[in-house]
Design a protein around this motif. Structure first.
Motif, PDB file in Angstrom:
ATOM      1  N   LEU A 180       0.732  -1.186   0.087  1.00  0.00           N
ATOM      2  CA  LEU A 180      -0.296  -0.079   0.010  1.00  0.00           C
ATOM      3  C   LEU A 180       0.809   1.407   0.233  1.00  0.00           C
ATOM      4  CD1 LEU A 180      -2.396  -0.726   2.618  1.00  0.00           C
ATOM      5  CD2 LEU A 180      -2.716  -0.912   0.375  1.00  0.00           C
ATOM      6  N   LEU A 181       0.275   2.214  -0.820  1.00  0.00           N
ATOM      7  CA  LEU A 181       0.730   3.305  -0.422  1.00  0.00           C
ATOM      8  C   LEU A 181       0.089   4.633  -0.112  1.00  0.00           C
ATOM      9  CD1 LEU A 181       2.589   3.824  -3.811  1.00  0.00           C
ATOM     10  CD2 LEU A 181       3.641   3.189  -1.740  1.00  0.00           C
ATOM     11  N   LEU A 182      -0.002   4.752   1.028  1.00  0.00           N
ATOM     12  CA  LEU A 182      -1.019   6.649   1.488  1.00  0.00           C
ATOM     13  C   LEU A 182       0.352   7.911   0.331  1.00  0.00           C
ATOM     14  CD1 LEU A 182      -0.741   5.211   5.123  1.00  0.00           C
ATOM     15  CD2 LEU A 182      -2.595   4.612   3.205  1.00  0.00           C
ATOM     16  N   ARG A 183      -0.528   8.538   0.419  1.00  0.00           N
ATOM     17  CA  ARG A 183      -0.730   9.574  -0.613  1.00  0.00           C
ATOM     18  C   ARG A 183      -0.749  10.783   0.394  1.00  0.00           C
ATOM     19  NH1 ARG A 183      -1.894  12.355  -5.327  1.00  0.00           N
ATOM     20  NH2 ARG A 183      -0.326  13.191  -6.414  1.00  0.00           N
ATOM     21  N   ILE A 184      -0.333  11.745   0.167  1.00  0.00           N
ATOM     22  CA  ILE A 184      -0.779  12.826   1.051  1.00  0.00           C
ATOM     23  C   ILE A 184      -0.576  14.005  -0.153  1.00  0.00           C
ATOM     24  CG2 ILE A 184      -1.247  14.675   3.057  1.00  0.00           C
ATOM     25  CD1 ILE A 184      -1.157  12.093   5.229  1.00  0.00           C
ATOM     26  N   THR A 185      -1.404  15.145   0.081  1.00  0.00           N
ATOM     27  CA  THR A 185      -1.112  16.056  -1.034  1.00  0.00           C
ATOM     28  C   THR A 185      -1.502  17.925  -0.372  1.00  0.00           C
ATOM     29  OG1 THR A 185      -1.422  15.039  -3.206  1.00  0.00           O
ATOM     30  CG2 THR A 185      -1.542  17.395  -3.120  1.00  0.00           C
ATOM     31  N   TYR A 186      -0.063  18.335  -0.451  1.00  0.00           N
ATOM     32  CA  TYR A 186      -0.586  19.448   0.338  1.00  0.00           C
ATOM     33  C   TYR A 186      -0.294  20.552  -0.656  1.00  0.00           C
ATOM     34  CZ  TYR A 186       1.240  16.494   4.423  1.00  0.00           C
ATOM     35  OH  TYR A 186       1.182  15.838   5.698  1.00  0.00           O
ATOM     36  N   LYS A 187      -0.560  22.045  -0.422  1.00  0.00           N
ATOM     37  CA  LYS A 187      -0.018  23.024  -1.120  1.00  0.00           C
ATOM     38  C   LYS A 187       1.216  23.669  -2.021  1.00  0.00           C
ATOM     39  CE  LYS A 187      -2.362  28.013  -2.460  1.00  0.00           C
ATOM     40  NZ  LYS A 187      -2.463  28.651  -1.616  1.00  0.00           N
ATOM     41  N   ASN A 188       1.744  23.562  -0.446  1.00  0.00           N
ATOM     42  CA  ASN A 188       3.307  23.308  -1.233  1.00  0.00           C
ATOM     43  C   ASN A 188       3.923  23.529   0.548  1.00  0.00           C
ATOM     44  OD1 ASN A 188       2.773  26.309   0.924  1.00  0.00           O
ATOM     45  ND2 ASN A 188       2.444  27.549  -0.502  1.00  0.00           N
ATOM     46  N   TRP A 189       5.269  23.638   0.144  1.00  0.00           N
ATOM     47  CA  TRP A 189       6.620  23.012   1.685  1.00  0.00           C
ATOM     48  C   TRP A 189       5.839  24.791   2.341  1.00  0.00           C
ATOM     49  CZ3 TRP A 189       9.237  18.801   1.272  1.00  0.00           C
ATOM     50  CH2 TRP A 189       9.891  18.599   0.000  1.00  0.00           C
ATOM     51  N   ALA A 190       5.147  25.405   2.504  1.00  0.00           N
ATOM     52  CA  ALA A 190       4.767  25.892   3.331  1.00  0.00           C
ATOM     53  C   ALA A 190       3.537  25.356   4.188  1.00  0.00           C
ATOM     54  CB  ALA A 190       4.596  27.731   3.269  1.00  0.00           C
ATOM     55  N   ALA A 191       3.312  24.725   3.893  1.00  0.00           N
ATOM     56  CA  ALA A 191       1.320  23.720   4.414  1.00  0.00           C
ATOM     57  C   ALA A 191       2.283  23.010   5.499  1.00  0.00           C
ATOM     58  CB  ALA A 191       1.054  23.591   3.279  1.00  0.00           C
ATOM     59  N   LEU A 192       3.416  22.745   5.326  1.00  0.00           N
ATOM     60  CA  LEU A 192       4.341  21.500   6.442  1.00  0.00           C
ATOM     61  C   LEU A 192       4.832  22.579   7.312  1.00  0.00           C
ATOM     62  CD1 LEU A 192       6.123  19.903   4.195  1.00  0.00           C
ATOM     63  CD2 LEU A 192       4.190  18.419   4.876  1.00  0.00           C
ATOM     64  N   ASP A 193       4.529  23.459   7.819  1.00  0.00           N
ATOM     65  CA  ASP A 193       5.011  24.276   8.539  1.00  0.00           C
ATOM     66  C   ASP A 193       4.072  24.005  10.009  1.00  0.00           C
ATOM     67  OD1 ASP A 193       7.032  25.710   7.807  1.00  0.00           O
ATOM     68  OD2 ASP A 193       6.218  27.316   6.941  1.00  0.00           O
TER      69      ASP A 193
END
Length: 148
Positions: free
Chosen positions: A90-103
């Motif tokens: 299985l792969l669990l894929r999560i998409t964020y708007k950009n790198w800053a969304a990980l702050d």
């Protein structure tokens, strides 16, 4: 040279420098797109359905809450044919708007864990318990480069 002319020269230089950098950015054949995290999971033999049930309940609720809060854009579960014993199924894929969304991702994740699992300690224990039905083989975070 008077202060007025010096100021004008500095302003012209700054404008030229900014224009040059903008022109350089337009020279790329791509634009920076969303950031994607992919976790590689291998379920224990005979426990695939148990893990899928957890994904369809708690994990899905947490991802929906993160999406509603604007922390993530999307998520998905991808089934993979493992070819070797250490390959994921299985792969669990999560998409964020950009790198800053990980702050602040830790605080955001803790808030969601408290909402759905009662506390961070309970969420940590539940994660440890899931080790009986799956192994996390690792993850990778990458950025989509969208061709123009």
């Amino acid at each position: 040279m008077s202060v007025k002319y010096r100021f004008a020269a500095y302003a012209a230089f700054a404008t030229l420098a900014c224009t040059s950098f903008t022109a350089l950015a337009d020279d790329h054949a791509y634009t920076e797109g969303p950031v994607v995290n992919v976790s590689r999971i291998r379920t224990v033999d005979g426990k695939f359905d148990d893990y899928m049930k957890w994904l369809d309940t708690t994990w899905k609720q947490e991802q929906e809450a993160a999406k509603k809060a604007g922390y993530i854009l999307s998520y998905e579960v991808v089934g993979v044919e493992p070819r070797e014993p250490d390959d994921p199924d299985l792969l669990l894929r999560i998409t964020y708007k950009n790198w800053a969304a990980l702050d602040g991702a830790l605080a955001k994740g803790d808030a969601i864990a408290k909402e759905f699992e009662g506390s961070v300690a309970a969420a940590s224990q539940a994660q440890a318990d899931r080790a009986k039905i799956r192994t996390v083989l690792g993850s990778a975070t990458m950025q989509v480069l969208q061709l123009k």
